[in-house]
Write a protein that holds these residues in place. Structure first.
Motif, PDB file in Angstrom:
ATOM      1  N   VAL A 114      -1.759  11.196   6.912  1.00  0.00           N
ATOM      2  CA  VAL A 114      -0.651  10.843   6.027  1.00  0.00           C
ATOM      3  C   VAL A 114      -0.497   9.324   5.944  1.00  0.00           C
ATOM      4  O   VAL A 114      -0.278   8.763   4.868  1.00  0.00           O
ATOM      5  N   LEU A 115      -0.614   8.648   7.072  1.00  0.00           N
ATOM      6  CA  LEU A 115      -0.506   7.189   7.091  1.00  0.00           C
ATOM      7  C   LEU A 115      -1.555   6.556   6.190  1.00  0.00           C
ATOM      8  O   LEU A 115      -1.249   5.673   5.380  1.00  0.00           O
ATOM      9  N   HIS A 116      -2.810   6.991   6.315  1.00  0.00           N
ATOM     10  CA  HIS A 116      -3.880   6.424   5.491  1.00  0.00           C
ATOM     11  C   HIS A 116      -3.595   6.638   4.007  1.00  0.00           C
ATOM     12  O   HIS A 116      -3.804   5.741   3.176  1.00  0.00           O
ATOM     13  N   ALA A 117      -3.119   7.831   3.659  1.00  0.00           N
ATOM     14  CA  ALA A 117      -2.828   8.106   2.252  1.00  0.00           C
ATOM     15  C   ALA A 117      -1.688   7.241   1.732  1.00  0.00           C
ATOM     16  O   ALA A 117      -1.733   6.731   0.607  1.00  0.00           O
ATOM     17  N   LEU A 118      -0.660   7.051   2.543  1.00  0.00           N
ATOM     18  CA  LEU A 118       0.473   6.222   2.126  1.00  0.00           C
ATOM     19  C   LEU A 118       0.056   4.769   1.952  1.00  0.00           C
ATOM     20  O   LEU A 118       0.480   4.092   1.004  1.00  0.00           O
ATOM     21  N   LEU A 119      -0.775   4.262   2.865  1.00  0.00           N
ATOM     22  CA  LEU A 119      -1.240   2.876   2.729  1.00  0.00           C
ATOM     23  C   LEU A 119      -2.078   2.710   1.475  1.00  0.00           C
ATOM     24  O   LEU A 119      -2.063   1.651   0.834  1.00  0.00           O
ATOM     25  N   GLY A 120      -2.823   3.777   1.121  1.00  0.00           N
ATOM     26  CA  GLY A 120      -3.593   3.713  -0.116  1.00  0.00           C
ATOM     27  C   GLY A 120      -2.703   3.579  -1.335  1.00  0.00           C
ATOM     28  O   GLY A 120      -3.051   2.885  -2.294  1.00  0.00           O
ATOM     29  N   ARG A 121      -1.559   4.229  -1.315  1.00  0.00           N
ATOM     30  CA  ARG A 121      -0.632   4.107  -2.444  1.00  0.00           C
ATOM     31  C   ARG A 121       0.116   2.776  -2.437  1.00  0.00           C
ATOM     32  O   ARG A 121       0.548   2.292  -3.488  1.00  0.00           O
ATOM     33  N   LEU A 122       0.306   2.202  -1.274  1.00  0.00           N
ATOM     34  CA  LEU A 122       1.042   0.940  -1.181  1.00  0.00           C
ATOM     35  C   LEU A 122       0.188  -0.269  -1.519  1.00  0.00           C
ATOM     36  O   LEU A 122       0.718  -1.322  -1.895  1.00  0.00           O
ATOM     37  N   ALA A 123      -1.130  -0.150  -1.377  1.00  0.00           N
ATOM     38  CA  ALA A 123      -2.005  -1.298  -1.614  1.00  0.00           C
ATOM     39  C   ALA A 123      -1.843  -1.895  -3.011  1.00  0.00           C
ATOM     40  O   ALA A 123      -1.760  -3.120  -3.151  1.00  0.00           O
ATOM     41  N   PRO A 124      -1.797  -1.084  -4.094  1.00  0.00           N
ATOM     42  CA  PRO A 124      -1.602  -1.697  -5.421  1.00  0.00           C
ATOM     43  C   PRO A 124      -0.268  -2.410  -5.576  1.00  0.00           C
ATOM     44  O   PRO A 124      -0.091  -3.204  -6.495  1.00  0.00           O
ATOM     45  N   LEU A 125       0.683  -2.112  -4.678  1.00  0.00           N
ATOM     46  CA  LEU A 125       1.990  -2.773  -4.735  1.00  0.00           C
ATOM     47  C   LEU A 125       2.011  -4.062  -3.944  1.00  0.00           C
ATOM     48  O   LEU A 125       3.057  -4.681  -3.781  1.00  0.00           O
ATOM     49  N   GLY A 126       0.857  -4.461  -3.416  1.00  0.00           N
ATOM     50  CA  GLY A 126       0.783  -5.722  -2.679  1.00  0.00           C
ATOM     51  C   GLY A 126       0.928  -5.592  -1.182  1.00  0.00           C
ATOM     52  O   GLY A 126       0.987  -6.595  -0.478  1.00  0.00           O
ATOM     53  N   VAL A 127       0.974  -4.346  -0.671  1.00  0.00           N
ATOM     54  CA  VAL A 127       1.102  -4.145   0.779  1.00  0.00           C
ATOM     55  C   VAL A 127      -0.303  -4.009   1.345  1.00  0.00           C
ATOM     56  O   VAL A 127      -0.874  -2.919   1.381  1.00  0.00           O
ATOM     57  N   THR A 128      -0.864  -5.124   1.766  1.00  0.00           N
ATOM     58  CA  THR A 128      -2.243  -5.133   2.268  1.00  0.00           C
ATOM     59  C   THR A 128      -2.359  -5.751   3.648  1.00  0.00           C
ATOM     60  O   THR A 128      -3.432  -5.722   4.241  1.00  0.00           O
ATOM     61  N   HIS A 129      -1.273  -6.327   4.161  1.00  0.00           N
ATOM     62  CA  HIS A 129      -1.278  -6.963   5.465  1.00  0.00           C
ATOM     63  C   HIS A 129      -0.199  -6.331   6.343  1.00  0.00           C
ATOM     64  O   HIS A 129       0.745  -5.713   5.845  1.00  0.00           O
ATOM     65  N   LEU A 130      -0.357  -6.516   7.628  1.00  0.00           N
ATOM     66  CA  LEU A 130       0.616  -5.966   8.572  1.00  0.00           C
ATOM     67  C   LEU A 130       2.011  -6.483   8.275  1.00  0.00           C
ATOM     68  O   LEU A 130       2.993  -5.745   8.327  1.00  0.00           O
TER      69      LEU A 130
END
Length: 614
Positions: free
Chosen positions: A196-212
């Motif tokens: 679930v975490l990996h999938a959520l990070l995949g959706r957040l990446a286009p929103l600019g969430v790419t760093h800790l």
């Protein structure tokens, strides 16, 4: 420990958002890319929902980094009592299963070692982390202070009700096709949470969430178009300096400063940490950010002021027009008077205090001096010899003026008043404080508190203006001053000041002799033309910054051309006007509460006036 498994991180395949410009990350980028972050996904089973009353029965955790499972942790825990029946039905963990299991005192150190240096992830993290913290407190272990990521909060940000009926782990695992079905056992649920975490990070990446660092604000209500602008901070230096947000036509929208890291400061504009509506509007317009790296934090603050003055950015609210800041002047006339002016003149005999932030505050200072001394308040220029037809104003009848306009007060007598005003403005404000203390005492005794507040404001405005002028004048007359301050790494921060203006600054490391640097700074520093004191050669706020730096502990004067001193009883020595009035009032507390004439202590001949006359 099972063999290492490799999972392809879903966010690695995330496509950039529409309209977002491609960015090639570099080693200069701030923060840690999510692919380099070690996560420990943890799940607990407990005997109930309250850490203070219930205990842990099972811990399951998965350590993962960049889609690679580095290890797993699982153990049953003896809660020290029976497991409630409904918990046995829910989890399948019975009291008999926990017989012989280790207690939390034995398990917790192993888990803390397993999760050391990692970011903790949990579904409904407050529940799991709350139990772990309570266990650490009971067993005497210090909680390491992990960063915590809650997949429930992330899911609320990117998973809509149309996709899943709720944000429970089972619903999300089904939505994202997790490889493990959650079954209320700790390790199984932790494995499902990893997917679930990996999938959520995949959706957040286009929103600019790419760093800790982005995860800290990923669940905040930041508009997506603002968050995408975070790429404007990419490549900015991790050093003190000034940044300029520029708009579509290359105009400067906003000028800001950072005394530590330009990159960190600019990135904060694209997170929920920035709550100013006008800044969000500015970020939407901005197309690039230009950095100006500075040698020292002082240089950064000064450059910010100068750039604001130069460009007048529409989103900056700091004073951009120092030439409009008013002063209070004691004029050079046969019968001098007080006036509010916009410039400092070099006329012999004139005295100035200020600058003030507004005309109203300057007028309050004038009123404070008029309250304290019987100096004339008329604005016309009086001849040395009064006209036979001249008539006195009402202030003379009230005893607030000696009426030099009619010849009732000679130039010598009026000169006594002027010298008292000049002394109060330049060196000793005690007569002004004394007059206002008497007035305040009487007003408070009469319970006229609003009038007392006005008297307090008058005094405070005068003291601020006088203190500023008394601080500025020594620097305004100093052609050159060099000072140095030891910094944390053992080097030196060196500052060159000319006539109150920052003319140069440098920084040396602990292995460098600062004396050649000082010589170079003096030879290459900005040439500054001498101003008319007490006005310095810089924006008043710049001189304030320089003085604040010079007056901080640890600053050493290297060279001073001329002198740099202040009167012992100056207005700047009065840190708190209210406290000064209180101390003076306390010293007179044995005296009955009456209001003597404000000029009675000065030996000034005046017409009698009723006590406390306004």
């Amino acid at each position: 420990m099972p063999p290492v498994r490799r999972l392809r991180p879903v966010w690695a395949d995330a496509s950039p958002a529409p309209g977002a410009r491609p960015v090639q990350p570099s080693l200069e980028d701030l923060g840690t890319p999510l692919s380099d972050v070690t996560f420990v996904v943890v799940d607990l089973e407990t005997t109930g929902g309250t850490p203070a009353e219930c205990a842990i029965t099972e811990i399951g955790a998965v350590k993962v980094r960049g889609g690679e499972v580095l290890g797993e942790f699982q153990t049953l825990v003896d809660p020290g009592g029976p497991v409630p029946p409904f918990i046995q039905v829910l989890t399948g963990i019975t009291t008999s299963m926990l017989v012989g299991a280790p207690r939390i005192e034995e398990v917790l150190p192993s888990f803390l070692e397993f999760s050391r240096g990692a970011v903790l992830v949990a579904h409904n993290a407050p529940f799991d982390v709350g139990f772990l913290k309570a266990a650490a407190a009971r067993t005497g272990h210090a909680w390491p202070g992990h960063r915590v990521v809650d997949t429930v909060r992330l899911a609320r940000r990117v998973v809509t009700r149309d996709e899943a009926p709720n944000h429970k782990l089972s619903s999300l695992a089904a939505l994202f096709g997790a490889s493990v079905t959650p079954n209320h056992r700790a390790l199984s649920d932790a494995r499902a949470t990893v997917d679930v975490l990996h999938a959520l990070l995949g959706r957040l990446a286009p929103l600019g969430v790419t760093h800790l660092e982005d995860l800290a604000t990923a669940t905040d209500p930041v508009p997506s178009d603002v968050r995408r602008k975070r790429t404007l901070a990419d490549g900015l230096p991790d050093a003190p300096g000034v940044y300029l947000f520029r708009g579509p036509r290359d105009e400067v929208l906003y000028v800001g400063t950072s005394t530590t890291s330009l990159r960190q400061r600019v990135r904060s504009y694209f997170t929920a940490a920035e709550k100013r509506r006008r800044m969000t509007e500015m970020v939407r317009i901005a197309e690039r950010v230009d950095p100006v790296v500075c040698a020292t934090p002082l240089e950064a603050r000064v450059r910010e002021l100068r750039l604001i003055t130069e460009h007048s950015p529409r989103y900056n609210r700091r004073s951009r027009f120092p030439e409009r800041m008013p002063w209070v002047r004691l004029t050079a006339e046969p019968y001098p008077r007080l006036s509010v002016v916009r410039e400092v003149r070099a006329d012999e005999g004139t005295v100035h205090i200020g600058p003030f932030g507004s005309t109203s505050s300057a007028q309050l200072a004038v009123d404070a001096l008029h309250e304290s001394f019987p100096v004339r308040q008329c604005t016309r220029r009086l001849p040395l010899v009064a006209s036979p037809s001249a008539s006195a104003c009402v202030l003379a009848e009230l005893g607030r003026c000696g009426a030099p306009c009619t010849g009732h007060q000679s130039p010598v007598e009026y000169g006594v008043v002027v010298e008292l005003v000049r002394a109060a403005m330049l060196s000793d404000p005690r007569p002004v404080i004394r007059a206002h203390a008497d007035r305040l005492t009487w007003l408070v005794a009469q319970e006229r508190f609003e009038e007392a507040a006005s008297v307090r404001d008058r005094l405070a405005s005068f003291l601020r203006g006088a203190a500023r002028a008394q601080r500025f004048e020594p620097l305004a007359r100093c052609p050159e001053l060099v000072a140095a301050r030891r910094v944390d790494d053992g080097g030196w921060e060196i500052v060159l000041v000319r006539y109150g203006r920052l003319a140069g600054t440098a920084r040396t490391d602990r292995a460098t002799d600062p004396r050649p640097v000082v010589a170079t700074l003096q030879s290459t520093g900005e040439h500054v033309t001498a101003p008319v004191a007490p006005c310095t050669a810089a924006h008043p706020e710049e001189t304030d910054l320089v003085l604040t730096w010079l007056e901080q502990p640890g600053v050493r004067l290297v060279e001073v051309d001329g002198g740099w001193a202040a009167p012992v009883r100056s207005a700047q020595a009065v840190r708190d006007p209210v406290a000064a009035v209180a101390s003076l009032t306390h010293a007179r507390s044995a005296v009955p509460v009456v209001v003597p004439h404000p000029w009675a202590d000065h030996g000034v001949p005046v017409v009698a006036a009723p006590p406390g006359a306004a």
